[in-house]
Design an enzyme around this catalytic site. Structure first.
Site, PDB file in Angstrom:
ATOM      1  N   TYR A  55       0.897  -1.176   0.015  1.00 60.15           N
ATOM      2  CA  TYR A  55      -0.072   0.078   0.069  1.00 60.15           C
ATOM      3  C   TYR A  55       0.772   1.224   0.176  1.00 60.15           C
ATOM      4  O   TYR A  55       1.684   1.416   0.722  1.00 60.15           O
ATOM      5  CB  TYR A  55      -0.922   0.033   1.002  1.00 60.15           C
ATOM      6  CG  TYR A  55      -2.502  -0.239   0.660  1.00 60.15           C
ATOM      7  CD1 TYR A  55      -3.015   0.818   0.046  1.00 60.15           C
ATOM      8  CD2 TYR A  55      -2.987  -1.274   1.215  1.00 60.15           C
ATOM      9  CE1 TYR A  55      -4.417   0.707  -0.443  1.00 60.15           C
ATOM     10  CE2 TYR A  55      -4.525  -1.464   0.633  1.00 60.15           C
ATOM     11  CZ  TYR A  55      -4.837  -0.641   0.032  1.00 60.15           C
ATOM     12  OH  TYR A  55      -6.283  -0.554  -0.433  1.00 60.15           O
ATOM     13  N   GLU A  57      -0.572   4.638  -0.592  1.00 57.50           N
ATOM     14  CA  GLU A  57      -1.216   5.856  -0.819  1.00 57.50           C
ATOM     15  C   GLU A  57      -0.452   7.230  -0.583  1.00 57.50           C
ATOM     16  O   GLU A  57       0.213   7.395   0.343  1.00 57.50           O
ATOM     17  CB  GLU A  57      -2.541   6.027   0.147  1.00 57.50           C
ATOM     18  CG  GLU A  57      -3.692   4.984  -0.395  1.00 57.50           C
ATOM     19  CD  GLU A  57      -4.970   5.049   0.429  1.00 57.50           C
ATOM     20  OE1 GLU A  57      -4.719   6.061   1.476  1.00 57.50           O
ATOM     21  OE2 GLU A  57      -5.681   4.422   0.038  1.00 57.50           O
ATOM     22  N   ASP A 208      -5.693  13.622 -25.441  1.00 56.52           N
ATOM     23  CA  ASP A 208      -5.850  12.259 -25.238  1.00 56.52           C
ATOM     24  C   ASP A 208      -4.993  11.234 -26.123  1.00 56.52           C
ATOM     25  O   ASP A 208      -5.431  10.947 -27.393  1.00 56.52           O
ATOM     26  CB  ASP A 208      -7.155  11.578 -25.311  1.00 56.52           C
ATOM     27  CG  ASP A 208      -7.517  10.157 -24.619  1.00 56.52           C
ATOM     28  OD1 ASP A 208      -6.321   9.467 -24.758  1.00 56.52           O
ATOM     29  OD2 ASP A 208      -8.502   9.572 -24.312  1.00 56.52           O
ATOM     30  N   THR A 234      -2.949   5.696 -22.360  1.00 56.59           N
ATOM     31  CA  THR A 234      -2.573   4.607 -21.661  1.00 56.59           C
ATOM     32  C   THR A 234      -1.266   3.996 -21.876  1.00 56.59           C
ATOM     33  O   THR A 234      -0.882   4.636 -23.129  1.00 56.59           O
ATOM     34  CB  THR A 234      -3.809   3.574 -22.203  1.00 56.59           C
ATOM     35  OG1 THR A 234      -3.759   3.658 -23.943  1.00 56.59           O
ATOM     36  CG2 THR A 234      -4.990   3.744 -21.790  1.00 56.59           C
ATOM     37  N   LYS A 237      -0.986   0.495 -25.250  1.00 52.12           N
ATOM     38  CA  LYS A 237      -1.175   0.336 -26.501  1.00 52.12           C
ATOM     39  C   LYS A 237      -0.004   0.472 -27.504  1.00 52.12           C
ATOM     40  O   LYS A 237       0.850  -0.424 -27.244  1.00 52.12           O
ATOM     41  CB  LYS A 237      -2.329   1.352 -27.118  1.00 52.12           C
ATOM     42  CG  LYS A 237      -3.649   1.363 -26.217  1.00 52.12           C
ATOM     43  CD  LYS A 237      -4.514   2.059 -26.699  1.00 52.12           C
ATOM     44  CE  LYS A 237      -6.056   2.177 -26.096  1.00 52.12           C
ATOM     45  NZ  LYS A 237      -6.327   2.733 -25.006  1.00 52.12           N
ATOM     46  N   ARG A 243      -1.047  -2.634 -18.765  1.00 53.17           N
ATOM     47  CA  ARG A 243      -2.004  -1.951 -18.691  1.00 53.17           C
ATOM     48  C   ARG A 243      -2.369  -0.644 -17.640  1.00 53.17           C
ATOM     49  O   ARG A 243      -1.800  -1.074 -16.443  1.00 53.17           O
ATOM     50  CB  ARG A 243      -3.435  -2.962 -18.481  1.00 53.17           C
ATOM     51  CG  ARG A 243      -3.569  -4.152 -19.037  1.00 53.17           C
ATOM     52  CD  ARG A 243      -4.872  -4.572 -19.232  1.00 53.17           C
ATOM     53  NE  ARG A 243      -5.742  -3.869 -19.797  1.00 53.17           N
ATOM     54  CZ  ARG A 243      -5.901  -4.017 -21.102  1.00 53.17           C
ATOM     55  NH1 ARG A 243      -5.165  -4.504 -21.747  1.00 53.17           N
ATOM     56  NH2 ARG A 243      -6.699  -3.099 -21.583  1.00 53.17           N
TER      57      ARG A 243
HETATM   58  N1  DSN Z   1      -9.140   1.027 -25.317  1.00 54.51           N
HETATM   59  C1  DSN Z   1     -10.113   1.626 -26.112  1.00 54.51           C
HETATM   60  C2  DSN Z   1      -9.790   0.966 -27.408  1.00 54.51           C
HETATM   61  O1  DSN Z   1      -9.873  -0.123 -27.778  1.00 54.51           O
HETATM   62  O2  DSN Z   1      -9.349   1.939 -28.363  1.00 54.51           O
HETATM   63  C3  DSN Z   1     -11.573   1.508 -25.457  1.00 54.51           C
HETATM   64  O3  DSN Z   1     -11.324   1.953 -24.197  1.00 54.51           O
END
Ligand code: DSN
Length: 428
Positions: A55, A57, A208, A234, A237, A243
């Site tokens: 933990y 925080e 984004d 994210t 990708k 993730r």
């Molecule tokens: N992750 C997104 C995508 O597949 O583009 C959806 O949130």
């Protein structure tokens, strides 16, 4: 270690079997989901480490629990590596996901009820860009922009982000925040186009970068860092990490962003994921990763060209990034995205159905498919393999009601994947 399921999960054969089956599925079928990738074993090792027990925080040097000296070093490494990778002033590596990163970025600079101008989900935006189904639309007031109309004139590119519409809406609605970025848009998004409009109306700008983050890190796409006030993304990708999510901003917004992530939105950070992010950020800051980013784009272009020859139409007339959005209607007017996805699954080709602009079918059925090249480029495939994949997809869809044909294609797919195994080091 998560990598050796048989050894460490010998007491739980059901989960061990499922982990092994999923690893085999990923290695023996084509992974063309544009938001997926194959992480390195090093990223997996960090994800499956003892850090999951802790933990923490708070932030490095300011934790609410004891025993965080080592965790502080891990999170500091992640933050410093991320700042170096993108040339950013401040980084927050704690968001559990891209959706959390977006919500925290909104929280950092907006009050409930404020207006946000963002891209429509059915034209390529994301749920957190104000979809009626998303919590974001219940907290903030969203106004949506979309694409220019489709053009059948090969000289005039339609289905591009409509910057004129964006500006008109910005002037009329005076949003406090403009959001750039998409999940199903195959063209370059340049933050400078948005900055000009944001400055004209006194709005903040958030970019984004969930999809192109790895292309930006690899120098294959223009960077929004230093142009947008907030950059969210994210890590799993095109960036090829575990993730999770992250936020970049200026020093001026740092305190607000950190307070929005914790305690505003999240509790304890996932420090095993933070360690894995640190590993990925180091991997991305290499000449090899730059070459990878450019190859991902070259592969998407090759895949799109070959699919066009098979009779598919590419939404937006082509691609500049890691994905192609296919309009299935020119290939076969009866074929839905759902049917296509399911037939391809049976042929060992994994992708997702997607709405196309002004899709007459529902988001559950759709008339499109979204295909990405990030994962199979990691596995080592190049433009020649993209042409092969286009042929396999077209054959699978033409013989979608012929199980013997689909099984034969699945064998060809397995043979191709056997030559480009992302986890050859795991052994057979
Ligand atoms: N992750 C997104 C995508 O597949 O583009 C959806 O949130």
């Amino acid at each position: 270690m998560a990598l050796d399921a048989d050894k460490w999960l010998s007491g739980d054969p059901e989960i061990a079997r499922l982990l092994n089956e999923e690893t085999t599925r990923q290695r023996t079928t084509l992974q063309l989901i544009a938001s997926e990738n194959f992480t390195s074993p090093a990223v997996m090792a960090a994800t499956g480490s003892s850090l999951t027990n802790k933990y923490a925080e708070g932030y490095p040097g300011r934790r609410y629990y004891g025993g965080n000296q080592i965790i502080d070093e891990v999170e500091d490494l992640a933050r410093e590596r991320l700042k170096a990778l993108f040339g950013a002033e401040h980084a927050n590596v704690q968001p559990h996901s891209g959706a959390n990163a977006n919500l925290a970025a909104y929280m950092a600079v907006l009050n409930p009820g404020d207006t946000i101008l963002a891209m429509r989900l059915d034209q390529g935006g994301h749920l957190t860009h104000g979809s009626p189904a998303s919590l974001t639309s219940k907290i903030y007031r969203f106004v949506s922009y979309g694409l220019t109309p489709r053009s059948d004139d090969p000289e005039s590119l339609g289905e591009m982000i409509d910057l004129d519409q964006l500006r008109d809406l910005a002037l009329a609605e005076r949003p406090k925040l403009i959001v750039a970025g998409a999940t199903a848009y195959a063209r370059t998004i340049d933050a400078r186009d948005y900055r000009r409009i944001a400055d004209e109306v006194g709005a903040l700008l958030m970019f984004d970068a969930a999809h192109p983050a790895g292309l930006i890190a690899g120098g294959a796409h223009p960077s929004p860092v230093g142009v947008a006030d907030l950059v969210t993304f994210t890590t799993h990708k095109t960036l090829r990490g575990p993730r999770g999510g992250a936020i970049l901003c200026s020093e001026e917004l740092a305190k607000k962003v950190d307070a929005a992530v914790f305690p505003g939105l999240q509790g304890g950070p996932l420090e095993h994921a933070v360690a894995a992010k640190a590993v990925a950020f180091k991997e991305a800051n290499t000449p090899e990763f730059k070459a990878y980013g450019h190859q991902v784009v070259a592969n998407a272009t090759a895949l799109g060209d070959a699919l066009t020859h098979e009779g598919f139409r590419l939404v937006s007339g082509g691609t500049d990034n890691h994905l192609v959005l296919l309009d299935l209607t020119t290939f076969d007017g009866e074929l839905t995205g759902k049917e296509a996805q399911e037939a391809m699954d049976r042929a060992g080709i994994t992708a997702n159905r997607n709405t196309i602009p002004d899709d007459p079918r529902s988001p559950f059925i759709t008339s499109g498919l979204r295909l990405g090249t990030a994962a199979e480029t990691t596995a080592g495939m190049g433009t020649a393999e993209m042409a092969t994949i286009a042929t396999l997809i077209a054959r699978a869809l033409r013989s979608r009601n012929d199980e013997a044909q689909l099984a034969a294609i699945r064998s060809e797919v397995a043979e191709l994947c056997g030559r480009f195994d992302p986890y050859a080091e795991f052994g057979a």
